[in-house]
Design a protein around this motif. Structure first.
Motif, PDB file in Angstrom:
ATOM      1  N   LEU A  34      35.562  29.885  36.626  1.00 50.92           N
ATOM      2  CA  LEU A  34      35.407  31.268  37.070  1.00 50.92           C
ATOM      3  C   LEU A  34      35.951  31.406  38.489  1.00 50.92           C
ATOM      4  O   LEU A  34      35.642  30.590  39.366  1.00 50.92           O
ATOM      5  CB  LEU A  34      33.911  31.589  37.047  1.00 50.92           C
ATOM      6  CG  LEU A  34      33.463  32.964  37.475  1.00 50.92           C
ATOM      7  CD1 LEU A  34      33.955  34.007  36.479  1.00 50.92           C
ATOM      8  CD2 LEU A  34      31.937  33.006  37.536  1.00 50.92           C
ATOM      9  N   PHE A  35      36.755  32.447  38.696  1.00 47.56           N
ATOM     10  CA  PHE A  35      37.317  32.735  40.018  1.00 47.56           C
ATOM     11  C   PHE A  35      36.903  34.148  40.416  1.00 47.56           C
ATOM     12  O   PHE A  35      36.965  35.062  39.587  1.00 47.56           O
ATOM     13  CB  PHE A  35      38.852  32.652  39.994  1.00 47.56           C
ATOM     14  CG  PHE A  35      39.380  31.279  39.655  1.00 47.56           C
ATOM     15  CD1 PHE A  35      39.809  30.424  40.657  1.00 47.56           C
ATOM     16  CD2 PHE A  35      39.417  30.845  38.333  1.00 47.56           C
ATOM     17  CE1 PHE A  35      40.286  29.147  40.348  1.00 47.56           C
ATOM     18  CE2 PHE A  35      39.878  29.574  38.012  1.00 47.56           C
ATOM     19  CZ  PHE A  35      40.315  28.723  39.022  1.00 47.56           C
ATOM     20  N   VAL A  36      36.500  34.317  41.666  1.00 47.38           N
ATOM     21  CA  VAL A  36      36.207  35.660  42.175  1.00 47.38           C
ATOM     22  C   VAL A  36      37.294  36.017  43.175  1.00 47.38           C
ATOM     23  O   VAL A  36      37.637  35.216  44.056  1.00 47.38           O
ATOM     24  CB  VAL A  36      34.815  35.714  42.852  1.00 47.38           C
ATOM     25  CG1 VAL A  36      34.624  37.017  43.632  1.00 47.38           C
ATOM     26  CG2 VAL A  36      33.702  35.555  41.807  1.00 47.38           C
ATOM     27  N   TYR A  37      37.835  37.216  43.035  1.00 45.29           N
ATOM     28  CA  TYR A  37      38.779  37.770  44.025  1.00 45.29           C
ATOM     29  C   TYR A  37      38.181  39.076  44.528  1.00 45.29           C
ATOM     30  O   TYR A  37      37.755  39.912  43.726  1.00 45.29           O
ATOM     31  CB  TYR A  37      40.157  38.003  43.388  1.00 45.29           C
ATOM     32  CG  TYR A  37      40.778  36.703  42.915  1.00 45.29           C
ATOM     33  CD1 TYR A  37      41.309  35.800  43.831  1.00 45.29           C
ATOM     34  CD2 TYR A  37      40.790  36.367  41.568  1.00 45.29           C
ATOM     35  CE1 TYR A  37      41.839  34.583  43.407  1.00 45.29           C
ATOM     36  CE2 TYR A  37      41.319  35.151  41.141  1.00 45.29           C
ATOM     37  CZ  TYR A  37      41.841  34.266  42.061  1.00 45.29           C
ATOM     38  OH  TYR A  37      42.358  33.061  41.644  1.00 45.29           O
ATOM     39  N   HIS A  38      38.153  39.242  45.835  1.00 45.84           N
ATOM     40  CA  HIS A  38      37.489  40.432  46.389  1.00 45.84           C
ATOM     41  C   HIS A  38      38.284  41.707  46.177  1.00 45.84           C
ATOM     42  O   HIS A  38      37.708  42.796  46.146  1.00 45.84           O
ATOM     43  CB  HIS A  38      37.238  40.234  47.890  1.00 45.84           C
ATOM     44  CG  HIS A  38      36.317  39.088  48.174  1.00 45.84           C
ATOM     45  ND1 HIS A  38      35.067  38.980  47.600  1.00 45.84           N
ATOM     46  CD2 HIS A  38      36.461  37.999  48.960  1.00 45.84           C
ATOM     47  CE1 HIS A  38      34.490  37.874  48.027  1.00 45.84           C
ATOM     48  NE2 HIS A  38      35.312  37.258  48.845  1.00 45.84           N
ATOM     49  N   THR A  39      39.589  41.567  46.070  1.00 48.56           N
ATOM     50  CA  THR A  39      40.432  42.758  45.886  1.00 48.56           C
ATOM     51  C   THR A  39      41.553  42.412  44.911  1.00 48.56           C
ATOM     52  O   THR A  39      41.903  41.237  44.752  1.00 48.56           O
ATOM     53  CB  THR A  39      41.102  43.173  47.229  1.00 48.56           C
ATOM     54  OG1 THR A  39      41.957  42.109  47.651  1.00 48.56           O
ATOM     55  CG2 THR A  39      40.073  43.480  48.308  1.00 48.56           C
ATOM     56  N   PRO A  40      42.172  43.418  44.301  1.00 44.13           N
ATOM     57  CA  PRO A  40      43.297  43.116  43.391  1.00 44.13           C
ATOM     58  C   PRO A  40      44.448  42.440  44.124  1.00 44.13           C
ATOM     59  O   PRO A  40      45.150  41.606  43.549  1.00 44.13           O
ATOM     60  CB  PRO A  40      43.712  44.500  42.856  1.00 44.13           C
ATOM     61  CG  PRO A  40      42.938  45.527  43.592  1.00 44.13           C
ATOM     62  CD  PRO A  40      41.804  44.841  44.302  1.00 44.13           C
ATOM     63  N   GLU A  41      44.633  42.756  45.410  1.00 43.82           N
ATOM     64  CA  GLU A  41      45.735  42.169  46.189  1.00 43.82           C
ATOM     65  C   GLU A  41      45.587  40.662  46.316  1.00 43.82           C
ATOM     66  O   GLU A  41      46.571  39.953  46.532  1.00 43.82           O
ATOM     67  CB  GLU A  41      45.779  42.781  47.599  1.00 43.82           C
ATOM     68  CG  GLU A  41      46.233  44.235  47.656  1.00 43.82           C
ATOM     69  CD  GLU A  41      45.165  45.244  47.255  1.00 43.82           C
ATOM     70  OE1 GLU A  41      43.988  44.854  47.056  1.00 43.82           O
ATOM     71  OE2 GLU A  41      45.502  46.422  47.113  1.00 43.82           O
ATOM     72  N   GLU A  42      44.349  40.149  46.225  1.00 49.65           N
ATOM     73  CA  GLU A  42      44.121  38.703  46.402  1.00 49.65           C
ATOM     74  C   GLU A  42      44.428  37.887  45.160  1.00 49.65           C
ATOM     75  O   GLU A  42      44.454  36.664  45.214  1.00 49.65           O
ATOM     76  CB  GLU A  42      42.642  38.457  46.767  1.00 49.65           C
ATOM     77  CG  GLU A  42      42.324  38.742  48.202  1.00 49.65           C
ATOM     78  CD  GLU A  42      40.857  38.439  48.524  1.00 49.65           C
ATOM     79  OE1 GLU A  42      40.157  37.791  47.721  1.00 49.65           O
ATOM     80  OE2 GLU A  42      40.420  38.882  49.578  1.00 49.65           O
ATOM     81  N   THR A  43      44.615  38.536  44.020  1.00 50.58           N
ATOM     82  CA  THR A  43      44.809  37.752  42.792  1.00 50.58           C
ATOM     83  C   THR A  43      46.195  37.089  42.819  1.00 50.58           C
ATOM     84  O   THR A  43      47.151  37.671  43.327  1.00 50.58           O
ATOM     85  CB  THR A  43      44.712  38.652  41.531  1.00 50.58           C
ATOM     86  OG1 THR A  43      45.662  39.707  41.654  1.00 50.58           O
ATOM     87  CG2 THR A  43      43.327  39.233  41.363  1.00 50.58           C
ATOM     88  N   PRO A  44      46.309  35.878  42.253  1.00 52.80           N
ATOM     89  CA  PRO A  44      47.618  35.226  42.200  1.00 52.80           C
ATOM     90  C   PRO A  44      48.592  36.097  41.415  1.00 52.80           C
ATOM     91  O   PRO A  44      48.226  36.665  40.385  1.00 52.80           O
ATOM     92  CB  PRO A  44      47.335  33.923  41.443  1.00 52.80           C
ATOM     93  CG  PRO A  44      45.868  33.732  41.507  1.00 52.80           C
ATOM     94  CD  PRO A  44      45.239  35.077  41.647  1.00 52.80           C
ATOM     95  N   SER A  45      49.830  36.213  41.928  1.00 55.45           N
ATOM     96  CA  SER A  45      50.730  37.166  41.254  1.00 55.45           C
ATOM     97  C   SER A  45      51.534  36.567  40.107  1.00 55.45           C
ATOM     98  O   SER A  45      52.085  37.304  39.310  1.00 55.45           O
ATOM     99  CB  SER A  45      51.656  37.840  42.273  1.00 55.45           C
ATOM    100  OG  SER A  45      52.113  36.894  43.185  1.00 55.45           O
TER     101      SER A  45
END
Ligand code: 3SL
Length: 246
Positions: free
Chosen positions: A3-14
């Protein structure tokens, strides 16, 4: 499961997509989406762009559609609804498709739309999301907070922590086994510090304060409840979420 948490959509690996991606916008887009589908809405179709929303919804039968638009917390002029989940009663939404655009939440859903499974989670439907994960055991799961215009928000991270905490309990697994990044650990810590006073946390959140200035206290109260709706919004085609039948 990792499980991975990203605080914003911009932080997700592209350049990767997970098996399962979960969009969170507790205040208020994913709370609204869950409420619409629990109240019998046919589907929720999300847009980041208001003009595109108008163009696509024009092709839908007028008595089978509702348009919801939010910018800066307020309702977009000319739309039937803003983004208050409390307006989404069965009398209003039953059998209809909600075409919705909000500042951050709908952008998050668009960012993750290529994942094999895309879900929408809020505190109010947390248990349904956890049940699905425990049952299907996807290999990689991202929980993506919507934040506010690219920055962190307390309410989305506490919801990510609520999901992660419950997942560890239901799977009888230590946090270290499930956590794929440090954000999972800090989200769980935030949740366990505030789980008995989530409404209090909403009052500290900058977007909670913005909504309070717009007289939306009842929305804060509603959105800070945990596990009150048994509904799992799942993407059926890019940008279109329907209630998942177990
Ligand atoms: O940012 C969003 O997507 C909205 O949920 C914000 S609001 O709560 O409707 O103001």
């Amino acid at each position: 499961m990792k499980l991975f948490v990203y605080h914003t959509p911009e932080e997700t690996p592209s350049h990767e997509v997970p098996e399962c991606a979960i969009a969170v916008d507790v205040l208020r887009a994913t709370s609204t989406i869950a409420t619409v589908l629990a109240a019998g809405g046919e589907a929720v179709q999300v847009f980041s762009d208001l003009d595109k929303l108008m163009e696509v919804s024009e092709q839908w039968q007028p008595n089978k559609r509702l348009r919801a638009g939010e910018r800066g917390g307020g309702k977009v002029p000319g739309f039937e609804l803003g983004n208050s989940p409390l307006d989404c009663t069965p009398e209003i939404v039953e059998g209809k498709r909600l075409f919705i655009s909000t500042t951050n939440g709908t952008r998050t859903l668009q960012r993750i739309q290529d994942a094999k499974t895309v879900l929408a989670a809020a505190l109010i439907n947390r248990a349904s999301v956890v049940r699905y994960l425990v049952d299907k055991q996807p290999e990689t799961v991202w929980i993506v907070g919507s934040g506010w215009e690219g920055s962190y928000s307390l309410e989305d991270t506490v919801c990510a922590g609520a999901i992660a905490h419950s997942l560890c309990q239901e799977m009888n697994a230590p946090m270290e086994k499930i956590a794929g990044n440090d954000e999972v650990v800090s989200a769980i810590a935030l949740y366990t510090s505030w789980e008995d006073n989530l409404l209090g946390l909403m009052h500290h959140a900058s977007h909670g304060q913005r909504l309070l200035r717009l007289n939306c206290l009842e929305d804060l109260k509603y959105c800070s409840q945990t596990d009150v709706l048994d509904v799992l919004p799942m993407q059926q085609e890019p940008g279109v979420l329907k209630r998942h039948a177990e």
